[in-house]
Design an enzyme around this catalytic site. Structure first.
Site, PDB file in Angstrom:
ATOM      1  N   HIS A 232       0.805  -1.223   0.000  1.00 33.22           N
ATOM      2  CA  HIS A 232       0.000   0.000   0.000  1.00 33.22           C
ATOM      3  C   HIS A 232       0.845   1.283   0.000  1.00 33.22           C
ATOM      4  CE1 HIS A 232      -3.630   2.124  -0.154  1.00 33.22           C
ATOM      5  NE2 HIS A 232      -4.347   1.444   0.719  1.00 33.22           N
ATOM      6  N   ASP A 236      -2.370   1.699  -4.819  1.00 31.75           N
ATOM      7  CA  ASP A 236      -3.616   2.056  -4.123  1.00 31.75           C
ATOM      8  C   ASP A 236      -4.692   0.998  -4.408  1.00 31.75           C
ATOM      9  OD1 ASP A 236      -4.878   2.777  -6.608  1.00 31.75           O
ATOM     10  OD2 ASP A 236      -3.809   4.675  -6.520  1.00 31.75           O
TER      11      ASP A 236
END
Ligand code: CAO
Length: 262
Positions: A232, A236
């Site tokens: 992350h 995304d």
């Protein structure tokens, strides 16, 4: 009133290990301590690194009915080349074709996460359960291979893995990974990224389940869950979801996949 439609022809015989066929009963007379060695030692190193990565998880279900009905013909054609054909070669190729649209998922990051390298080759790592433990050899250059060639290479890696003969070259250079936990029996998983890669997918067992067709009738569908983990820091959730949608569309409509395959 919604009709229950006919069950699709072939139900995949997922080899669910309900009674752990290879396991022996072990009753220890006293505690025993053993050094962590071999593949397990490598796993300790890889997981220490992996735990420094913030994992984003995303799951979806894929309707595999068309592919399930197609597989007997694919299997028979592959047999003529001496190749054993499971679902994995199609799944691996569908991932590669989706990676062509989302190259950021076929990438690696440096230790400080300051640079991201978009990899030219789709070297797709396959988590493999072997007599020596978990190994992740990779099928190299999937973007340039036919589905049959992917199957052939997977057969080769599986045979070497079973004999404990995978080479350093087979294990090095992975750019994206898949783990078919459904080969043993589960549906969802929480796969752990293999650094410096940025994404991994876990494939669940294909199950025959009731689903609604477009006309509202209940149909017997072959459903497979896929669980993704992505780094992350650089990926995304929307990118992971869009990639997953493309891969899902290819698997659900093999004809569309065929049209776009190079
Ligand atoms: N759903 C339904 N059927 C499945 C299936 C699934 N998810 N996965 C495998 N099968 C079927 C295959 O189609 C094949 O059927 P046929 O005998 O009719 O051809 C049969 O089960 C045996 O498949 P296989 O396991 O030999 O081959 P594969 O290409 O599907 O998978 C491999 C190869 C290496 C991914 C798998 O054997 C394996 O080791 N999986 C475990 C991965 C693992 O341990 N993950 C955890 C990692 S984290 O610790």
């Amino acid at each position: 009133k919604p009709a229950v439609q006919e069950v699709p022809k072939e139900a995949p015989k997922a080899p669910v290990e309900t009674v752990a066929p290879r396991a022996q009963t072990v009753l220890l007379a006293e505690d025993k301590t053993a050094p962590v060695s071999g593949f397990t030692k490598a796993m300790v190193k890889a997981m220490k690194l992996s735990m420094t990565v913030p994992h984003f998880g995303y799951c979806d279900e894929i309707e595999m009915t068309t592919l399930v009905n197609l597989r007997p013909a694919l299997k028979k054609s592959a047999e003529a080349f001496g190749v054993k054909f499971s679902y994995m070669p199609v799944i691996i190729k569908a991932c590669s074709m989706a990676l062509l649209q989302y190259p950021v998922l076929n990438a690696s990051v440096d230790a400080a996460c300051e640079n991201i390298t978009y990899k030219a080759s789709h070297n797709i790592g396959i988590a493999m359960d072997t007599p020596n433990g978990l190994v992740v050899p990779n099928v190299k250059q999937v973007q340039n291979l036919t589905v049959l060639e992917v199957a052939q290479e997977l057969n080769r890696l599986q045979a070497l893995g079973a004999r404990g003969q995978l080479t350093a070259a087979d294990l090095a250079g992975g750019t994206f990974s898949l783990s078919n936990i459904g080969a043993i029996g589960g549906t969802y998983a929480k796969p752990v990224i293999v650094p410096p890669e940025v994404a991994i997918g876990a494939i669940g067992r294909i199950q025959k389940l009731p689903r609604f067709a477009a006309d509202g009738s209940v149909v017997a569908a072959h459903v497979m869950q896929v669980s993704w983990s992505a780094d992350h820091r650089v990926i995304d959730g929307a990118t992971m979801a869009r990639f997953s949608n493309v891969m899902k569309a290819f698997l659900e409509q093999p004809a569309a996949m065929l049209l776009q395959m190079k």
